[in-house]
Design a protein around this motif. Structure first.
Motif, PDB file in Angstrom:
ATOM      1  N   PRO A   1      -3.362  -5.313  -7.245  1.00  0.00           N
ATOM      2  CA  PRO A   1      -4.562  -4.491  -7.359  1.00  0.00           C
ATOM      3  C   PRO A   1      -3.967  -3.411  -6.332  1.00  0.00           C
ATOM      4  O   PRO A   1      -3.483  -3.524  -5.461  1.00  0.00           O
ATOM      5  CB  PRO A   1      -5.555  -5.433  -6.728  1.00  0.00           C
ATOM      6  CG  PRO A   1      -5.054  -6.297  -5.879  1.00  0.00           C
ATOM      7  CD  PRO A   1      -3.596  -6.632  -6.532  1.00  0.00           C
ATOM      8  N   LYS A   2      -4.540  -2.131  -6.681  1.00  0.00           N
ATOM      9  CA  LYS A   2      -4.258  -1.025  -5.755  1.00  0.00           C
ATOM     10  C   LYS A   2      -5.177  -0.959  -4.548  1.00  0.00           C
ATOM     11  O   LYS A   2      -4.512  -0.770  -3.401  1.00  0.00           O
ATOM     12  CB  LYS A   2      -4.560   0.263  -6.572  1.00  0.00           C
ATOM     13  CG  LYS A   2      -3.599   0.675  -7.483  1.00  0.00           C
ATOM     14  CD  LYS A   2      -3.748   2.173  -8.257  1.00  0.00           C
ATOM     15  CE  LYS A   2      -2.579   2.368  -8.626  1.00  0.00           C
ATOM     16  NZ  LYS A   2      -2.425   3.875  -9.513  1.00  0.00           N
ATOM     17  N   LYS A   3      -6.276  -1.650  -4.490  1.00  0.00           N
ATOM     18  CA  LYS A   3      -7.064  -2.072  -3.354  1.00  0.00           C
ATOM     19  C   LYS A   3      -6.602  -3.075  -2.675  1.00  0.00           C
ATOM     20  O   LYS A   3      -5.999  -4.073  -3.322  1.00  0.00           O
ATOM     21  CB  LYS A   3      -8.468  -2.255  -3.842  1.00  0.00           C
ATOM     22  CG  LYS A   3      -9.450  -2.311  -2.583  1.00  0.00           C
ATOM     23  CD  LYS A   3     -10.921  -2.396  -3.485  1.00  0.00           C
ATOM     24  CE  LYS A   3     -11.971  -2.781  -2.253  1.00  0.00           C
ATOM     25  NZ  LYS A   3     -13.389  -3.136  -2.923  1.00  0.00           N
ATOM     26  N   HIS A   4      -6.375  -2.977  -1.304  1.00  0.00           N
ATOM     27  CA  HIS A   4      -5.820  -4.059  -0.471  1.00  0.00           C
ATOM     28  C   HIS A   4      -6.658  -5.154  -0.238  1.00  0.00           C
ATOM     29  O   HIS A   4      -7.696  -5.232   0.216  1.00  0.00           O
ATOM     30  CB  HIS A   4      -5.675  -3.194   0.902  1.00  0.00           C
ATOM     31  CG  HIS A   4      -4.791  -4.261   1.847  1.00  0.00           C
ATOM     32  ND1 HIS A   4      -3.449  -4.395   1.945  1.00  0.00           N
ATOM     33  CD2 HIS A   4      -5.116  -5.491   2.843  1.00  0.00           C
ATOM     34  CE1 HIS A   4      -3.020  -5.396   2.895  1.00  0.00           C
ATOM     35  NE2 HIS A   4      -4.218  -6.019   3.256  1.00  0.00           N
ATOM     36  N   TYR A   5      -6.345  -6.319  -0.820  1.00  0.00           N
ATOM     37  CA  TYR A   5      -6.530  -7.782  -0.492  1.00  0.00           C
ATOM     38  C   TYR A   5      -5.624  -8.428  -0.081  1.00  0.00           C
ATOM     39  O   TYR A   5      -4.553  -8.427  -0.262  1.00  0.00           O
ATOM     40  CB  TYR A   5      -7.315  -8.320  -1.733  1.00  0.00           C
ATOM     41  CG  TYR A   5      -8.294  -7.484  -2.453  1.00  0.00           C
ATOM     42  CD1 TYR A   5      -9.719  -7.930  -1.853  1.00  0.00           C
ATOM     43  CD2 TYR A   5      -8.217  -6.929  -3.340  1.00  0.00           C
ATOM     44  CE1 TYR A   5     -10.722  -7.399  -2.746  1.00  0.00           C
ATOM     45  CE2 TYR A   5      -9.215  -6.218  -4.193  1.00  0.00           C
ATOM     46  CZ  TYR A   5     -10.430  -6.469  -3.793  1.00  0.00           C
ATOM     47  OH  TYR A   5     -11.504  -5.757  -4.341  1.00  0.00           O
TER      48      TYR A   5
ATOM     49  N   HIS B   1      -0.368  -8.240   1.016  1.00  0.00           N
ATOM     50  CA  HIS B   1      -1.295  -7.356   0.018  1.00  0.00           C
ATOM     51  C   HIS B   1      -1.155  -8.438  -1.350  1.00  0.00           C
ATOM     52  O   HIS B   1       0.281  -8.772  -1.647  1.00  0.00           O
ATOM     53  CB  HIS B   1      -0.762  -6.162   0.002  1.00  0.00           C
ATOM     54  CG  HIS B   1      -1.272  -5.286  -1.115  1.00  0.00           C
ATOM     55  ND1 HIS B   1      -1.667  -3.832  -0.720  1.00  0.00           N
ATOM     56  CD2 HIS B   1      -1.511  -5.240  -2.378  1.00  0.00           C
ATOM     57  CE1 HIS B   1      -2.360  -3.405  -1.853  1.00  0.00           C
ATOM     58  NE2 HIS B   1      -2.282  -4.341  -2.756  1.00  0.00           N
TER      59      HIS B   1
ATOM     60  N   CYS C   1       0.674  -1.167   0.011  1.00  0.00           N
ATOM     61  CA  CYS C   1       0.075   0.150  -0.050  1.00  0.00           C
ATOM     62  C   CYS C   1       0.877   1.369  -0.131  1.00  0.00           C
ATOM     63  O   CYS C   1       0.464   2.274  -0.602  1.00  0.00           O
ATOM     64  CB  CYS C   1      -0.925  -0.086   1.182  1.00  0.00           C
ATOM     65  SG  CYS C   1      -2.560  -1.113   1.059  1.00  0.00           S
TER      66      CYS C   1
ATOM     67  N   MET D   1      -9.387 -11.743  -2.963  1.00  0.00           N
ATOM     68  CA  MET D   1      -9.928 -10.752  -4.053  1.00  0.00           C
ATOM     69  C   MET D   1     -10.885 -11.830  -5.009  1.00  0.00           C
ATOM     70  O   MET D   1     -11.884 -11.278  -5.409  1.00  0.00           O
ATOM     71  CB  MET D   1      -8.773 -10.603  -4.957  1.00  0.00           C
ATOM     72  CG  MET D   1      -8.962  -9.436  -6.058  1.00  0.00           C
ATOM     73  SD  MET D   1      -7.903  -8.799  -6.940  1.00  0.00           S
ATOM     74  CE  MET D   1      -8.650  -7.488  -7.748  1.00  0.00           C
TER      75      MET D   1
ATOM     76  N   LYS E   1     -14.104 -11.619  -3.069  1.00  0.00           N
ATOM     77  CA  LYS E   1     -14.761 -10.402  -2.946  1.00  0.00           C
ATOM     78  C   LYS E   1     -15.032  -9.726  -4.382  1.00  0.00           C
ATOM     79  O   LYS E   1     -15.995  -8.807  -4.544  1.00  0.00           O
ATOM     80  CB  LYS E   1     -13.895  -9.489  -2.158  1.00  0.00           C
ATOM     81  CG  LYS E   1     -13.790  -9.882  -0.491  1.00  0.00           C
ATOM     82  CD  LYS E   1     -12.982  -8.927   0.077  1.00  0.00           C
ATOM     83  CE  LYS E   1     -13.006  -9.640   1.540  1.00  0.00           C
ATOM     84  NZ  LYS E   1     -11.732  -9.177   2.355  1.00  0.00           N
ATOM     85  N   ASP E   2     -14.382  -9.797  -5.392  1.00  0.00           N
ATOM     86  CA  ASP E   2     -14.304  -9.207  -6.554  1.00  0.00           C
ATOM     87  C   ASP E   2     -13.643 -10.065  -7.740  1.00  0.00           C
ATOM     88  O   ASP E   2     -12.493  -9.661  -8.353  1.00  0.00           O
ATOM     89  CB  ASP E   2     -13.782  -7.917  -6.689  1.00  0.00           C
ATOM     90  CG  ASP E   2     -14.137  -6.730  -7.913  1.00  0.00           C
ATOM     91  OD1 ASP E   2     -14.712  -7.358  -8.635  1.00  0.00           O
ATOM     92  OD2 ASP E   2     -13.797  -5.572  -7.623  1.00  0.00           O
TER      93      ASP E   2
ATOM     94  N   ASP F   1      -6.557   1.023 -11.146  1.00  0.00           N
ATOM     95  CA  ASP F   1      -6.620  -0.335 -10.583  1.00  0.00           C
ATOM     96  C   ASP F   1      -5.624  -1.218 -10.312  1.00  0.00           C
ATOM     97  O   ASP F   1      -5.699  -1.693  -9.225  1.00  0.00           O
ATOM     98  CB  ASP F   1      -7.746  -1.046 -11.376  1.00  0.00           C
ATOM     99  CG  ASP F   1      -9.016  -0.509 -11.547  1.00  0.00           C
ATOM    100  OD1 ASP F   1      -9.458   0.082 -10.904  1.00  0.00           O
ATOM    101  OD2 ASP F   1      -9.566  -0.579 -12.924  1.00  0.00           O
TER     102      ASP F   1
END
Ligand code: 5GP
Ligand code: ZN
Length: 113
Positions: free
Chosen positions: A43-47, A97, A7, A53, A56-57, A24
């Protein structure tokens, strides 16, 4: 995630060798390369890991691989590559991450373990 090293890389707080970035995802060089070319796609979003991931997506996870397909030549991977994503203790995941290792640029070992 304030204590997550990736992150911090994504936020630009820790420097990295960036090869691709959009809203993204980020693709950087691994700091300790295990092949002639060794990228980390994340991914930039933290999983926490690939299962997190996927749960969730899954569509966004699929899109990461679609983007990689469009970057093969740019990344010097026309000869082929290997994808690895370690999860958890048995997988020896060391950064919590999600990141996908992309290895290539040379003929890799036949055995993975
Ligand atoms: P893992 O062991 O979790 O599958 O992979 C973590 C990877 O992150 C390792 O291959 C390690 O070399 C890489 N790594 C750890 N810290 C940094 C860093 O600060 N910058 C970059 N570019 N890679 C890192
Ligand atoms: Zn993170």
């Amino acid at each position: 995630m304030s204590d997550c090293i990736f992150c911090k890389i994504i936020a630009g707080e820790i420097p990295s060798a960036k090869f691709y970035e959009d809203e993204d995802i980020l693709i950087i060089a691994d700091i300790n390369p295990q092949a002639a070319k060794h990228y980390l796609m994340m991914p930039k979003k933290h999983y926490t890991d690939i299962a997190d991931m996927a749960e969730k997506d899954p569509e966004a996870l699929g899109n990461i691989f679609k983007k990689l397909s469009g970057l093969i030549s740019e990344l010097g991977l026309d000869g082929g590559f290997r994808i690895v994503s370690n999860k958890g203790e048995n997988g020896c995941q060391s950064v919590g991450h999600l990141h996908i290792h992309v290895l290539g640029g040379e003929k890799l070992n036949e055995k993975m373990g």
